[in-house]
Design an enzyme around this catalytic site. Sequence first.
Site, PDB file in Angstrom:
ATOM      1  N   GLY A  79      74.995-110.453  58.476  1.00 27.58           N
ATOM      2  CA  GLY A  79      74.723-109.489  58.681  1.00 27.58           C
ATOM      3  C   GLY A  79      74.301-109.823  60.512  1.00 27.58           C
ATOM      4  O   GLY A  79      75.173-108.982  61.550  1.00 27.58           O
TER       5      GLY A  79
ATOM      6  N   MET B 143      72.896-113.075  63.453  1.00 20.16           N
ATOM      7  CA  MET B 143      72.544-114.416  63.968  1.00 20.16           C
ATOM      8  C   MET B 143      71.166-114.676  64.996  1.00 20.16           C
ATOM      9  O   MET B 143      71.651-113.958  66.122  1.00 20.16           O
ATOM     10  CB  MET B 143      73.585-115.536  64.036  1.00 20.16           C
ATOM     11  CG  MET B 143      73.156-116.678  64.301  1.00 20.16           C
ATOM     12  SD  MET B 143      72.639-117.627  63.119  1.00 20.16           S
ATOM     13  CE  MET B 143      71.192-118.709  63.589  1.00 20.16           C
ATOM     14  N   GLU B 144      70.036-115.519  64.317  1.00 18.64           N
ATOM     15  CA  GLU B 144      69.269-114.523  65.480  1.00 18.64           C
ATOM     16  C   GLU B 144      68.550-116.081  66.412  1.00 18.64           C
ATOM     17  O   GLU B 144      68.183-117.046  67.211  1.00 18.64           O
ATOM     18  CB  GLU B 144      67.381-115.514  64.788  1.00 18.64           C
ATOM     19  CG  GLU B 144      67.153-116.480  63.824  1.00 18.64           C
ATOM     20  CD  GLU B 144      68.063-117.315  62.594  1.00 18.64           C
ATOM     21  OE1 GLU B 144      69.127-116.523  62.053  1.00 18.64           O
ATOM     22  OE2 GLU B 144      67.710-118.224  61.988  1.00 18.64           O
TER      23      GLU B 144
ATOM     24  N   GLU C 285      66.315-110.161  62.894  1.00 12.65           N
ATOM     25  CA  GLU C 285      66.360-111.294  63.874  1.00 12.65           C
ATOM     26  C   GLU C 285      65.533-111.861  65.206  1.00 12.65           C
ATOM     27  O   GLU C 285      65.458-113.208  65.004  1.00 12.65           O
ATOM     28  CB  GLU C 285      67.777-111.509  64.273  1.00 12.65           C
ATOM     29  CG  GLU C 285      69.161-110.862  63.792  1.00 12.65           C
ATOM     30  CD  GLU C 285      69.672-112.134  62.636  1.00 12.65           C
ATOM     31  OE1 GLU C 285      68.421-113.293  62.652  1.00 12.65           O
ATOM     32  OE2 GLU C 285      69.862-111.015  61.573  1.00 12.65           O
TER      33      GLU C 285
ATOM     34  N   HIS D 181      62.899-113.908  63.736  1.00 11.90           N
ATOM     35  CA  HIS D 181      62.904-115.676  63.446  1.00 11.90           C
ATOM     36  C   HIS D 181      62.930-116.828  64.948  1.00 11.90           C
ATOM     37  O   HIS D 181      62.730-117.771  64.112  1.00 11.90           O
ATOM     38  CB  HIS D 181      64.822-115.871  63.194  1.00 11.90           C
ATOM     39  CG  HIS D 181      65.411-115.217  62.038  1.00 11.90           C
ATOM     40  ND1 HIS D 181      64.299-116.185  60.774  1.00 11.90           N
ATOM     41  CD2 HIS D 181      66.271-115.173  61.583  1.00 11.90           C
ATOM     42  CE1 HIS D 181      65.251-115.713  59.944  1.00 11.90           C
ATOM     43  NE2 HIS D 181      66.181-115.418  59.984  1.00 11.90           N
TER      44      HIS D 181
ATOM     45  N   GLU E 144      63.928-117.722  56.361  1.00 16.34           N
ATOM     46  CA  GLU E 144      64.846-116.644  55.135  1.00 16.34           C
ATOM     47  C   GLU E 144      63.513-115.928  55.024  1.00 16.34           C
ATOM     48  O   GLU E 144      63.649-114.968  55.370  1.00 16.34           O
ATOM     49  CB  GLU E 144      65.914-117.407  55.144  1.00 16.34           C
ATOM     50  CG  GLU E 144      66.135-116.898  56.006  1.00 16.34           C
ATOM     51  CD  GLU E 144      67.300-116.638  56.900  1.00 16.34           C
ATOM     52  OE1 GLU E 144      66.727-115.485  56.607  1.00 16.34           O
ATOM     53  OE2 GLU E 144      67.489-116.995  57.799  1.00 16.34           O
TER      54      GLU E 144
HETATM   55  N1  B3K Z   1      70.324-116.838  59.935  1.00 21.52           N
HETATM   56  C1  B3K Z   1      71.047-116.875  59.403  1.00 21.52           C
HETATM   57  C2  B3K Z   1      72.264-116.771  58.261  1.00 21.52           C
HETATM   58  C3  B3K Z   1      72.850-117.480  58.874  1.00 21.52           C
HETATM   59  C4  B3K Z   1      74.157-117.836  57.578  1.00 21.52           C
HETATM   60  C5  B3K Z   1      75.448-118.869  57.882  1.00 21.52           C
HETATM   61  N2  B3K Z   1      75.897-119.159  56.456  1.00 21.52           N
HETATM   62  C6  B3K Z   1      71.046-114.552  59.718  1.00 21.52           C
HETATM   63  C7  B3K Z   1      69.867-114.576  58.942  1.00 21.52           C
HETATM   64  O1  B3K Z   1      68.994-114.784  58.420  1.00 21.52           O
HETATM   65  O2  B3K Z   1      68.738-114.475  59.991  1.00 21.52           O
HETATM   66 ZN    ZN Z   2      66.894-114.505  58.149  1.00 24.72          ZN
END
Ligand code: B3K
Ligand code: ZN
Length: 871
Positions: free
Chosen positions: A264, A266-267, A301, A304, A323
């Site tokens: 989706g 990335m932060e 995001e 995060h 998460e």
């Molecule tokens: N932290 C990322 C996900 C990364 C996935 C790596 N395969 C997005 C999220 O959870 O916000």
């Molecule tokens: Zn996340």
Amino acid sequence: MQGAQPEVKYLKDYKQPDYLISDVALTFKLDETETLVSAKMNLNATGDASQPLRLDGEKLELLSLSINGQLLNQDQYAVDDEGLTIHSVPAEFVLESQVRIHPETNTELEGLYQSSGNFCTQCEAEGFRKITYYQDRPDVMAKFITRVEGDKSRYPVLLSNGNLIEQGELDGGRHFATWQDPFVKPAYLFALVAGQLEFIQDSYTTISGREVDLRIYVESQNIDKCDHAMESLKKSMKWDEDTFGLEYDLDIYMIVAVNDFNMGAMENKGLNVFNSKFVLAKPETATDTDYEGIEGVIGHEYFHNWTGNRVTCRDWFQLSLKEGLTVFRDQEFSSDMNARSVKRIEDVAVVRAHQFPEDDGPMSHPIRPASYIEMNNFYTVTVYQKGGEVIRMYQTLLGKDGFRKGMDLYFKRHDGQAVTCDDFLSAMQDATGVDLSRFSRWYAQAGTPRLTVRSEFANGTFSLKVSQATPATPGQEEKLPFHIPLRFALLDGQGNRMPLNLQGSDKPVTDELVLDVLEAEQTFVFSGLAEKPVPSLLRGFSAPVIMDSDLTDQDQLFLAANDDDEFNRWEAIQQLAINWMLDGVAKLAKGESLQRPQGLVEALAKTLVDESLNPALRALALGLPAESVLAEKMDVVDPDAIHQVRSWLRQDIATAMTEQFKATYLKLAEIEPTADNASSVRRLKNCCLGYLTKIDSQLATEKAQVQFAEPNMTNVMAGMSVLVDLNGAAGEQALVDFYAKWQADPLVTDKWFMLQASAGEGDTLAKVKGLLEHKGFDIRNPNKVRSLIGVFARNQVHFHRADGEGYRFIADRILELDAINPQIAARLAGSFLRWKKFDSDRQKLMKAEMERMVAAKLSKNTYEIISKSLA
Ligand code: B3K
Ligand code: ZN
């Protein structure tokens, strides 16, 4: 690609790093055919510096390596497929390296790669090692300075984390930009973007009065689709200040939308990279669901920045630390921005449809896994959604204030650190004095607890006997009891909550309680009741468990009409529908005919016209449980029978309530929608249209044609799906027209592929095979793969075709994709995980396909899923 058995990594083997990196300076010389990356970093030994230095690195061509300015010669280090080892280093030193990489051929979309001609990165979990040699683990946190150089006309925009500190011209039509991130961070939060992008700009003044520059970068044709994302960002910033006292910390916050992305978003610190699906929206191109998804993911995001970035994970086993917590935060944010009970129902539906099956299958793992082969396989519904439920349970047990105190203490203790789930639990416990020792089992034990609830009433006393048991999961035979918060009320004949005199409790009497279920078996006794109550159990789904209660159909009908907990009202209807459908499947097997569930139909009819309820809630009540949810309830799944019974029930409801559906549709179509109710009105209206399709195809076609022409994608999709369902020339024509109109917009064509891959009737497999060849399809684009192939793999009837052709098709695609993008292939491989739930013929067919795959040379991603599935 993988020859020998891949290595398993264990949580119990965690060791502190021998060296830490305090500062890194990176220089990227970007080019079409190769990119040069230089890294200069300061390292310190954490112990006596007698250990060799191990750096991670994959697919890198090492050009030079030096320590304190001295070039190393080849006998001072050794390079292998996964990194390099420098045999001896001083206690404190400067390490410099230069490598060559090839983003232009990177189809895995991990590390530095190209999307629509622009450069971008994805480093979490372990992608930074594909960019340069580094200690690519989250407990190594450093300050980064990044200089990006590239051709000025092809890459006018050059971005990285933090604040821009310098930019300028270079010879040969090139230019550069230097970015400095003042906060320490693990390498997985590194980001770089370069390309032809435009941006919309806004600003946000934080609670302490600092002005933050907000920018969303997109390809120029999408510049008119960024407003909703920007609004969502500002709302998120405000919400986090109001709710948790958390403020943004840099002068700029950038979001970049890219078309090729494995998940989706990335932060990355100060520079989020997003799948364009979660940024771009205007009413003509995006549905209400898309709008909600954007608000949720933008929030996620952004949140995060504190839960993940400022306080990060010590190791990847702790992934749920950031998460689960951030999922909970984004769920709460969306609940505060929209209708809370609607959001809760949707979130629980995801847990039931996806997490419960995962927890009951061969990939079952605790929210803090104990081992993995490929970390990317553990970005699961268990770590995310069950992890979010675990955080929610803290709040349920500690109360909102207690939870907030725990959060405050967590940040006070751990800002700037890489920590564990135990540290989070300790903060919650220390801030509130509540004993959470048994609660910690949620981190260690996999599997969904089964809660059995039996009640008795006599002489004004109601007793509730609660027992819990959790089935064995791979590697965990015996389970200890969990600490389960059971939110509970008793309702009188009018549906009012009764006072709860809980025996043995010193808490003041209230009319709603959170019962602490701690033992394998426990009885709660309530006295002084004036009449026989109906219990409202597990209100708001207060714990991720499967509950078996002794509520009768009569009780459920009462709850459906009277419970003041909106979740439980919905739940009562779901339970009635599930019970009837399972019974229906059994009847079909015996050759018996199906009879209308009178009570359920009456409850639905009442709900449909109950204008005191949010229209979205009414639509949710009318949405029958998914076929996959029913499948989970059966010992041996019969996908055809489930489909048949569910379709029969939809048809029967439509027949019984024809007039109400017509009247409601027409009434809603007349309403002048407001910003507040527009999407929920559309939802109920389209729900009615779906039912009308079953009984009045002429009226449905007429209405669907009207909707199909509206400038609103939610209505267009609902209209088109009705036309396609009715299976005639009008459906074919709608598909042709839709594609012709939207062929240049990949997010809209994704919907077109999805609709066709999810079709229940007709030869969907043949259709999907044909669409693989369509000019709008591209197997290297993850959104396209998910829309066409992923959706087909979740099509219960056609994936599980009795002739096995659905399985063969998906296995072929997994093998094809594995060579291109192992993360996407491994996701798709998850379609086979429930194979043991099916009849022996289907089991044989699925097993044969898995054996065929595992015999091929697989990536460790796909190997892990298939081998665990077969184990
Ligand atoms: N932290 C990322 C996900 C990364 C996935 C790596 N395969 C997005 C999220 O959870 O916000
Ligand atoms: Zn996340």
